[in-house]
Design a protein around this motif. Sequence first.
Motif, mmCIF file in Angstrom:
data_model
loop_
_atom_site.group_PDB
_atom_site.id
_atom_site.type_symbol
_atom_site.label_atom_id
_atom_site.label_comp_id
_atom_site.label_asym_id
_atom_site.label_seq_id
_atom_site.Cartn_x
_atom_site.Cartn_y
_atom_site.Cartn_z
ATOM 1 N N GLU A 117 0.850 -1.194 0.000
ATOM 2 C CA GLU A 117 0.000 0.000 0.000
ATOM 3 C C GLU A 117 0.884 1.244 0.000
ATOM 4 O O GLU A 117 1.828 1.336 0.783
ATOM 5 N N VAL A 118 0.557 2.193 -0.880
ATOM 6 C CA VAL A 118 1.207 3.503 -0.885
ATOM 7 C C VAL A 118 0.186 4.525 -0.415
ATOM 8 O O VAL A 118 -0.875 4.685 -1.026
ATOM 9 N N ARG A 119 0.502 5.203 0.672
ATOM 10 C CA ARG A 119 -0.415 6.138 1.302
ATOM 11 C C ARG A 119 -0.081 7.562 0.863
ATOM 12 O O ARG A 119 1.084 7.965 0.877
ATOM 13 N N ILE A 120 -1.111 8.303 0.493
ATOM 14 C CA ILE A 120 -0.902 9.591 -0.170
ATOM 15 C C ILE A 120 -1.561 10.740 0.572
ATOM 16 O O ILE A 120 -2.747 10.679 0.928
ATOM 17 N N ALA A 121 -0.784 11.776 0.800
ATOM 18 C CA ALA A 121 -1.233 13.120 1.166
ATOM 19 C C ALA A 121 -0.104 14.042 0.735
ATOM 20 O O ALA A 121 0.970 13.588 0.314
ATOM 21 N N ASP A 122 -0.340 15.335 0.803
ATOM 22 C CA ASP A 122 0.692 16.297 0.437
ATOM 23 C C ASP A 122 1.163 17.017 1.702
ATOM 24 O O ASP A 122 0.475 17.018 2.730
ATOM 25 N N ASN A 123 2.348 17.591 1.658
ATOM 26 C CA ASN A 123 2.814 18.527 2.679
ATOM 27 C C ASN A 123 3.916 19.380 2.087
ATOM 28 O O ASN A 123 4.271 19.220 0.908
ATOM 29 N N LYS A 124 4.445 20.287 2.890
ATOM 30 C CA LYS A 124 5.468 21.205 2.403
ATOM 31 C C LYS A 124 6.869 20.792 2.848
ATOM 32 O O LYS A 124 7.828 21.549 2.682
ATOM 33 N N GLY A 125 6.959 19.598 3.427
ATOM 34 C CA GLY A 125 8.259 19.061 3.793
ATOM 35 C C GLY A 125 8.805 19.518 5.126
ATOM 36 O O GLY A 125 9.888 19.098 5.522
ATOM 37 N N ASP A 126 8.048 20.359 5.842
ATOM 38 C CA ASP A 126 8.597 20.905 7.077
ATOM 39 C C ASP A 126 7.892 20.425 8.335
ATOM 40 O O ASP A 126 8.464 20.453 9.419
ATOM 41 N N LYS A 127 6.651 19.983 8.232
ATOM 42 C CA LYS A 127 5.925 19.500 9.394
ATOM 43 C C LYS A 127 4.840 18.529 8.958
ATOM 44 O O LYS A 127 4.494 18.454 7.776
ATOM 45 N N GLU A 128 4.310 17.801 9.929
ATOM 46 C CA GLU A 128 3.296 16.799 9.648
ATOM 47 C C GLU A 128 1.974 17.461 9.281
ATOM 48 O O GLU A 128 1.319 18.095 10.117
ATOM 49 N N GLU A 129 1.605 17.335 8.026
ATOM 50 C CA GLU A 129 0.323 17.814 7.527
ATOM 51 C C GLU A 129 -0.197 16.799 6.522
ATOM 52 O O GLU A 129 0.579 16.127 5.844
ATOM 53 N N HIS A 130 -1.503 16.682 6.451
ATOM 54 C CA HIS A 130 -2.118 15.844 5.423
ATOM 55 C C HIS A 130 -2.928 16.760 4.517
ATOM 56 O O HIS A 130 -4.147 16.854 4.628
ATOM 57 N N LEU A 131 -2.201 17.442 3.633
ATOM 58 C CA LEU A 131 -2.820 18.389 2.715
ATOM 59 C C LEU A 131 -3.365 17.666 1.487
ATOM 60 O O LEU A 131 -2.939 16.560 1.146
ATOM 61 N N ARG A 132 -4.273 18.329 0.804
ATOM 62 C CA ARG A 132 -4.764 17.797 -0.462
ATOM 63 C C ARG A 132 -3.648 17.887 -1.503
ATOM 64 O O ARG A 132 -2.867 18.833 -1.502
ATOM 65 N N PRO A 133 -3.531 16.893 -2.391
ATOM 66 C CA PRO A 133 -2.499 16.963 -3.431
ATOM 67 C C PRO A 133 -2.584 18.283 -4.195
ATOM 68 O O PRO A 133 -3.656 18.712 -4.611
ATOM 69 N N GLY A 134 -1.415 18.904 -4.347
ATOM 70 C CA GLY A 134 -1.364 20.203 -4.993
ATOM 71 C C GLY A 134 -1.223 21.353 -4.017
ATOM 72 O O GLY A 134 -0.861 22.467 -4.413
ATOM 73 N N GLU A 135 -1.509 21.110 -2.742
ATOM 74 C CA GLU A 135 -1.391 22.166 -1.732
ATOM 75 C C GLU A 135 -0.005 22.198 -1.085
ATOM 76 O O GLU A 135 0.317 23.146 -0.369
ATOM 77 N N GLY A 136 0.786 21.174 -1.319
ATOM 78 C CA GLY A 136 2.127 21.112 -0.762
ATOM 79 C C GLY A 136 3.178 21.126 -1.850
ATOM 80 O O GLY A 136 2.960 21.685 -2.923
ATOM 81 N N THR A 137 4.309 20.471 -1.579
ATOM 82 C CA THR A 137 5.442 20.533 -2.504
ATOM 83 C C THR A 137 5.835 19.177 -3.079
ATOM 84 O O THR A 137 6.881 19.059 -3.719
ATOM 85 N N ILE A 138 5.028 18.146 -2.881
ATOM 86 C CA ILE A 138 5.326 16.851 -3.495
ATOM 87 C C ILE A 138 5.044 16.925 -4.986
ATOM 88 O O ILE A 138 3.992 17.401 -5.415
ATOM 89 N N ASP A 139 5.984 16.454 -5.778
ATOM 90 C CA ASP A 139 5.810 16.344 -7.230
ATOM 91 C C ASP A 139 5.186 14.976 -7.501
ATOM 92 O O ASP A 139 5.883 13.954 -7.494
ATOM 93 N N PHE A 140 3.881 14.944 -7.712
ATOM 94 C CA PHE A 140 3.201 13.656 -7.825
ATOM 95 C C PHE A 140 3.485 12.965 -9.143
ATOM 96 O O PHE A 140 3.425 11.726 -9.215
ATOM 97 N N ARG A 141 3.781 13.691 -10.189
ATOM 98 C CA ARG A 141 4.192 13.044 -11.430
ATOM 99 C C ARG A 141 5.479 12.262 -11.200
ATOM 100 O O ARG A 141 5.596 11.094 -11.592
ATOM 101 N N GLU A 142 6.437 12.913 -10.546
ATOM 102 C CA GLU A 142 7.696 12.235 -10.225
ATOM 103 C C GLU A 142 7.448 11.063 -9.277
ATOM 104 O O GLU A 142 8.041 9.981 -9.435
#
Length: 271
Positions: free
Chosen positions: A208-233
Motif C-alpha cells: 500500500e502507498v499512502r498519499i497526502a501532500d505537505n510542504k516538507g517541514d511538518k506533519e500535515e495531510h494536505l490535499r495533493p497540490g497544496e504542498g510541494t510533493i511532485d506527484f508526477r515524479e
Amino acid sequence: MNLRDRIGIDLNKNMSFEDAIDWATANDIRFINLGLDGRQNDPSTLTDARAAAIRDKAAEAGVDVGLHTLSAVNTAEDSPFVRDAVDAYLESYVDAAARLGCKWIVVHGGYHFTRDVERRTGTSIERLKRVADSAGRAGTRLLLENMNKEPEDAEVHYLACYLDECQRYFDALPAETVGWAFTVNHAHMLPEKISGFLRGLDIGRCDEVRIADNKGDKEEHLRPGEGTIDFREMFDLIEGAGFRGHYMNAFGSREDMLAGRDYLVKAAGKA
C-alpha cells in the motif's frame, strides 16, 4: 487494473463497515481502510453474524477492505498492565481481519521518549513479531507504516520513521507476514525524500502507498497540490520500481479524497 481503480480511500473510524462499503460502491472505489476504534465498528459489535454479512457484502461489491490501527496506541509500550492492553488491542485487529476477510492491517512501530529509544525499539519489534505470527495463522498481513518525524526537541518521537529505523524493522520482521505501507508524505519530510526510501527499502514488500501532500517541514495531510510533493515524479518513481499494489488517499474529507483521486490520475499523466 488502471491507476484510477488502484487509488483507494482511508475512511479511518468514521463510518460503519456496511456504510463504507455502500459508499465505496457508489463512488467506484475498490480499496478502503477502516478502523475498529469508533463505536460503529467496536470489536464488541462484530458478532459472527455481522462479520459474515460484512464479508459477503464486500465480496459481492468487489471492495477490498483493510484495517488501520491507531498510531496513538503505542506498539512500543512496556509498562505493566498497559503492555497487555496493547497486545489485546493488536490481537483484536487480527481476529477481526480473519472474520471479515481483510487482507491487510496497517500497523505502526510505536513511539519513544527522549532516553529510551533502544528499549522501546526492541519491545516494538518483538511485539510485532508475535502479532505477525498470529496474522499469518489468520490469513492476513501486517503493513508497517513509515511514520512522520517530530521536531528535534519534542519529547516524543515515532519509531520506524527514519530510513535506518525502517530498515532495522524490516530486517527483523518476517517478509511473509509483514509488508510495507509506504506513506509518501512522511518520507517527503526527511532528507532521503521519497526517492531515498525507494532506494533503501524493498518495493517488493510494499502493498500500500499512502498519499497526502505537505510542504516538507511538518506533519500535515494536505490535499495533493497544496504542498510541494511532485506527484508526477512520485508515480514515475514508484511505478518504475515495479509497484503494482493499491494507493490509499489519506487527507481531508471524503469529498476531498474523491477529488484528489482525479487530481492524482491527471498528475500521473494517466487521465
